[in-house]
Design an enzyme around this catalytic site. Structure first.
Site, PDB file in Angstrom:
ATOM      1  N   LYS A  40      67.180  15.552  -1.782  1.00 51.66           N
ATOM      2  CA  LYS A  40      66.426  15.389  -0.518  1.00 51.66           C
ATOM      3  C   LYS A  40      66.215  13.900  -0.257  1.00 51.66           C
ATOM      4  O   LYS A  40      66.355  13.426   0.865  1.00 51.66           O
ATOM      5  CB  LYS A  40      65.066  16.079  -0.642  1.00 51.66           C
ATOM      6  CG  LYS A  40      64.050  15.668   0.399  1.00 51.66           C
ATOM      7  CD  LYS A  40      62.739  16.397   0.278  1.00 51.66           C
ATOM      8  CE  LYS A  40      61.766  15.735  -0.634  1.00 51.66           C
ATOM      9  NZ  LYS A  40      61.055  14.576  -0.064  1.00 51.66           N
ATOM     10  N   ASN A  41      65.882  13.138  -1.325  1.00 48.76           N
ATOM     11  CA  ASN A  41      65.498  11.738  -1.141  1.00 48.76           C
ATOM     12  C   ASN A  41      66.674  10.772  -1.100  1.00 48.76           C
ATOM     13  O   ASN A  41      66.488   9.562  -1.102  1.00 48.76           O
ATOM     14  CB  ASN A  41      64.490  11.326  -2.224  1.00 48.76           C
ATOM     15  CG  ASN A  41      63.185  12.108  -2.057  1.00 48.76           C
ATOM     16  OD1 ASN A  41      62.938  12.679  -0.989  1.00 48.76           O
ATOM     17  ND2 ASN A  41      62.397  12.169  -3.095  1.00 48.76           N
ATOM     18  N   ARG A 114      58.402  11.146   6.382  1.00 44.85           N
ATOM     19  CA  ARG A 114      58.254   9.682   6.325  1.00 44.85           C
ATOM     20  C   ARG A 114      59.559   8.984   6.697  1.00 44.85           C
ATOM     21  O   ARG A 114      59.605   7.768   6.826  1.00 44.85           O
ATOM     22  CB  ARG A 114      57.855   9.263   4.894  1.00 44.85           C
ATOM     23  CG  ARG A 114      56.511   9.804   4.492  1.00 44.85           C
ATOM     24  CD  ARG A 114      56.123   9.319   3.136  1.00 44.85           C
ATOM     25  NE  ARG A 114      56.052   7.876   3.058  1.00 44.85           N
ATOM     26  CZ  ARG A 114      55.113   7.135   3.628  1.00 44.85           C
ATOM     27  NH1 ARG A 114      54.210   7.705   4.379  1.00 44.85           N
ATOM     28  NH2 ARG A 114      55.080   5.829   3.496  1.00 44.85           N
ATOM     29  N   CYS A 138      53.753  14.023   2.426  1.00 43.83           N
ATOM     30  CA  CYS A 138      52.721  14.662   1.607  1.00 43.83           C
ATOM     31  C   CYS A 138      51.468  13.788   1.518  1.00 43.83           C
ATOM     32  O   CYS A 138      51.534  12.572   1.428  1.00 43.83           O
ATOM     33  CB  CYS A 138      53.266  14.895   0.194  1.00 43.83           C
ATOM     34  SG  CYS A 138      54.601  16.092   0.192  1.00 43.83           S
ATOM     35  N   ASP A 327      57.306  12.514  -9.310  1.00 36.25           N
ATOM     36  CA  ASP A 327      57.572  13.852  -8.744  1.00 36.25           C
ATOM     37  C   ASP A 327      57.787  14.887  -9.823  1.00 36.25           C
ATOM     38  O   ASP A 327      57.909  16.073  -9.545  1.00 36.25           O
ATOM     39  CB  ASP A 327      58.844  13.801  -7.882  1.00 36.25           C
ATOM     40  CG  ASP A 327      58.726  12.776  -6.784  1.00 36.25           C
ATOM     41  OD1 ASP A 327      59.748  12.175  -6.429  1.00 36.25           O
ATOM     42  OD2 ASP A 327      57.604  12.534  -6.333  1.00 36.25           O
ATOM     43  N   VAL A 349      51.793   5.878  -9.838  1.00 35.55           N
ATOM     44  CA  VAL A 349      52.503   5.556  -8.588  1.00 35.55           C
ATOM     45  C   VAL A 349      51.658   5.861  -7.368  1.00 35.55           C
ATOM     46  O   VAL A 349      51.525   5.052  -6.462  1.00 35.55           O
ATOM     47  CB  VAL A 349      53.848   6.312  -8.511  1.00 35.55           C
ATOM     48  CG1 VAL A 349      54.560   6.024  -7.210  1.00 35.55           C
ATOM     49  CG2 VAL A 349      54.720   5.965  -9.713  1.00 35.55           C
TER      50      VAL A 349
HETATM   51  C1  EPZ Z   1      59.694   8.097  -2.157  1.00 32.42           C
HETATM   52  O1  EPZ Z   1      58.497   7.957  -1.427  1.00 32.42           O
HETATM   53  C2  EPZ Z   1      59.933   9.599  -2.264  1.00 32.42           C
HETATM   54  N1  EPZ Z   1      60.023  10.151  -0.921  1.00 32.42           N
HETATM   55  C3  EPZ Z   1      58.777  10.252  -3.013  1.00 32.42           C
HETATM   56  O2  EPZ Z   1      59.091  11.632  -3.165  1.00 32.42           O
HETATM   57  C4  EPZ Z   1      58.681   9.631  -4.392  1.00 32.42           C
HETATM   58  O3  EPZ Z   1      57.582  10.193  -5.072  1.00 32.42           O
HETATM   59  C5  EPZ Z   1      58.485   8.109  -4.246  1.00 32.42           C
HETATM   60  O4  EPZ Z   1      59.574   7.559  -3.484  1.00 32.42           O
HETATM   61  C6  EPZ Z   1      58.431   7.414  -5.592  1.00 32.42           C
HETATM   62  O5  EPZ Z   1      59.626   7.632  -6.277  1.00 32.42           O
HETATM   63  C7  EPZ Z   1      61.174   9.993  -0.219  1.00 32.42           C
HETATM   64  O6  EPZ Z   1      62.119   9.364  -0.675  1.00 32.42           O
HETATM   65  C8  EPZ Z   1      61.206  10.613   1.144  1.00 32.42           C
HETATM   66  P1  EPZ Z   1      57.253   4.356  -2.530  1.00 32.42           P
HETATM   67  P2  EPZ Z   1      58.083   6.505  -0.840  1.00 32.42           P
HETATM   68  O7  EPZ Z   1      57.439   3.500  -1.331  1.00 32.42           O
HETATM   69  O8  EPZ Z   1      59.302   5.740  -0.496  1.00 32.42           O
HETATM   70  C9  EPZ Z   1      52.997   2.293  -2.216  1.00 32.42           C
HETATM   71  C10 EPZ Z   1      58.806  13.929  -2.885  1.00 32.42           C
HETATM   72  O9  EPZ Z   1      58.015  14.779  -3.304  1.00 32.42           O
HETATM   73  N2  EPZ Z   1      53.499   1.614  -1.005  1.00 32.42           N
HETATM   74  O10 EPZ Z   1      58.075   4.090  -3.754  1.00 32.42           O
HETATM   75  O11 EPZ Z   1      57.046   6.704   0.186  1.00 32.42           O
HETATM   76  C11 EPZ Z   1      52.824   3.777  -1.993  1.00 32.42           C
HETATM   77  O12 EPZ Z   1      51.587   4.052  -1.363  1.00 32.42           O
HETATM   78  C12 EPZ Z   1      58.280  12.573  -2.443  1.00 32.42           C
HETATM   79  O13 EPZ Z   1      60.049  14.078  -2.775  1.00 32.42           O
HETATM   80  C13 EPZ Z   1      52.713   0.643  -0.408  1.00 32.42           C
HETATM   81  O14 EPZ Z   1      51.625   0.336  -0.888  1.00 32.42           O
HETATM   82  O15 EPZ Z   1      57.427   5.883  -2.158  1.00 32.42           O
HETATM   83  C14 EPZ Z   1      52.877   4.322  -3.387  1.00 32.42           C
HETATM   84  O16 EPZ Z   1      51.635   4.185  -4.016  1.00 32.42           O
HETATM   85  C15 EPZ Z   1      56.803  12.443  -2.706  1.00 32.42           C
HETATM   86  N3  EPZ Z   1      53.177   0.036   0.720  1.00 32.42           N
HETATM   87  C16 EPZ Z   1      53.891   3.399  -4.083  1.00 32.42           C
HETATM   88  O17 EPZ Z   1      53.964   2.213  -3.281  1.00 32.42           O
HETATM   89  C17 EPZ Z   1      54.386   0.347   1.279  1.00 32.42           C
HETATM   90  O18 EPZ Z   1      54.764  -0.244   2.303  1.00 32.42           O
HETATM   91  C18 EPZ Z   1      55.272   4.028  -4.181  1.00 32.42           C
HETATM   92  O19 EPZ Z   1      55.697   4.332  -2.902  1.00 32.42           O
HETATM   93  C19 EPZ Z   1      55.168   1.342   0.650  1.00 32.42           C
HETATM   94  C20 EPZ Z   1      54.710   1.960  -0.490  1.00 32.42           C
END
Ligand code: EPZ
Length: 455
Positions: A40-41, A114, A138, A327, A349
């Protein structure tokens, strides 16, 4: 035995109830085979990448999930022709008539996803402007997009915040930038990749995410003609090019879904062969799976998962790749409620990713969530305001209850917990699971789950 009581399309692509509420009779092992398709990702991001090409792209192993449907309709709203390919699970994406869509149309299609934020770079390159509605996804934390917007500004984009989203423009076009992410964010790394590949000049990205899905997106972009090099220490260099062409690509398998079914086998004391799963991308998961009492056998076409004996408690800290994925912890925790002893899962995370444990405690589990993570020494990322650790004390027999799904991975865990529990459970709001698990009901039925779709 599974009864689908009413007559509207449900999860899993089968006729049945609205797919919102299940009645599950637990206490039976899940055994059999499930096949996982493309991740999916990755798939959703590769679909966005097709916007950057001057010719059509073909993507294989696309799962039939609602996150894909959301991105498909968003692309179509922008004039991309998306058609089913010849092979099952293939998409043909033709961006040759891309024009800007109207704000309300985009908003109507954004859905609980997202992914729209990743349209910024491609739309700025093609149209010189973009409107991105407020994001879904989510509820597992506040999920800001500051890293994304800071990066886009460094490329030369002008970002305007509107009540319903953000409008972007690139009056002077986009140019290469030096970007150092405060945290190896998956989404922000994808944002930079999708913007840099056609920006004038070189982009240096430091502290990049390097998840397998990111590396697969880099492979997709390289097929399109992008020049991307992956350096040591999370540095990625991108040399902007003027034109990119369409790609043909088979998506990496969904290791999050594979890990979910592995944990389901552990929790229900069943045996599940996950077709399409590969060892390389799951090394860290497999270590923890074995340490918690699991047994697995890696084969050419997938991995067989079952218990190897008594379940044992483990201490796990989620982290960015190659660490234990955030995840993966929700389904594993269901199995840990059956282990003899005290397990600890430290979520580093997201700041609010243990909401699903309330339902497990309602079913008889003994899980204490501590708002502050474990104190430990050097950490890869600056200490976050809120980290969380869940302490799971087992074994605790689970009994059926009336529970409601909070988010995608938590929702999967609710269903597995209900299948593990003795007695009948009512699990509500299961529709959210269709965002990430293709043919979910069919797979459960195939594994011998005993449930009815009741609403
Ligand atoms: C991706 O989310 C995945 N989603 C998530 O999977 C996955 O858990 C996550 O990466 C970590 O591996 C998709 O790819 C659609 P991040 P993403 O940016 O990109 C903070 C699932 O169940 N952050 O790595 O949103 C954020 O709040 C989903 O398939 C900022 O602070 O994750 C988090 O605490 C859930 N500012 C951390 O970084 C930003 O601009 C990691 O987020 C961006 C992120």
């Amino acid at each position: 035995m599974t009864t689908l009581l009413n007559d509207s399309v449900a999860l899993g692509g089968r006729k049945g109830g609205s797919g919102e509420t299940l009645q599950i009779r637990g206490g039976h092992p899940l055994s059999g085979t499930v096949d996982v398709k493309g991740a999916k990702n990755l798939v959703t991001k590769a679909m966005v990448a097709s916007l950057l090409g001057d010719t059509a792209s073909i993507l294989h192993d696309v799962p039939d999930i609602s996150d894909v449907a959301v991105v498909r309709s968003l692309l179509e709203v922008h004039g991309v022709r998306v058609q089913d390919g010849d092979a099952e699970g293939s998409l043909v994406l033709d961006p040759r008539d891309v024009e800007s869509a109207h704000m309300e149309e985009i908003d109507a299609h954004a859905g609980a996803s997202r992914i729209p934020i990743l349209f910024c770079g491609p739309l700025l390159h093609r149209l010189g402007q973009a409107f991105i509605p407020d994001l879904g996804g989510c509820r597992i934390g506040d999920r800001p997009i500051d890293f994304h917007l800071d990066a886009l500004r460094k490329f030369g984009a002008v970002v305007e915040k509107l009540p319903s989203g953000i409008r972007l423009s690139a009056p002077g076009g986009l140019h290469g930038a030096n970007i150092h992410l405060p945290y190896p964010s998956v989404g922000a790394t994808e944002q930079v990749l999708l913007t840099a590949v056609r920006s004038r000049g070189v982009t240096e990205l430091k502290n990049a995410a390097i998840e397998p899905e990111i590396m697969d997106l880099i492979a997709v972009l390289q097929k399109m003609g992008a020049i991307i090099s992956y350096e040591p220490n999370r540095v990625i260099l991108i040399e902007g090019v003027d034109d990119l062409r369409g790609y043909e690509h088979r998506a990496i398998f969904d290791r999050n879904e594979a890990a979910s079914w592995a944990s389901a086998a552990l929790a229900t004391d069943g045996e599940i062969f996950v077709g399409g799963a590969k060892q390389q991308e799951m090394l860290t998961f497999l270590n923890i799976f074995r340490k918690s009492g699991g047994w697995f056998d890696v084969r050419e076409d997938g991995i067989l998962f079952r218990r190897g004996g008594d379940l044992r408690p483990v201490v796990v800290e989620t982290d960015v790749h190659p660490g234990f994925m955030t995840d993966w912890q929700q389904p594993l925790i269901v199995a840990l409620t059956q282990a003899t002893g005290e397990s600890i899962v430290h979520e580093t995370v997201y700041e609010n990713r243990f909401g699903f444990t309330d339902a497990l405690n309602k079913m008889g589990a003994k899980i204490a969530v501590h708002p502050h993570g474990l104190q430990n020494g050097v950490r890869r990322v600056p200490r976050r305001t809120l980290e969380q650790a869940a302490v799971i004390t087992g074994p605790t027999p689970l009994t059926g209850a009336d529970i409601t799904v909070p988010d995608l991975r938590g929702g999967y865990s609710h269903v597995i917990a209900a299948l593990t529990a003795e007695g009948t459970s009512t699990v509500r709001n299961v529709g959210i699971i269709s965002r990430g698990y293709e043919k979910f009901f069919d797979k459960l039925t195939g594994l011998g789950a005993d449930f009815d779709v009741v609403g």
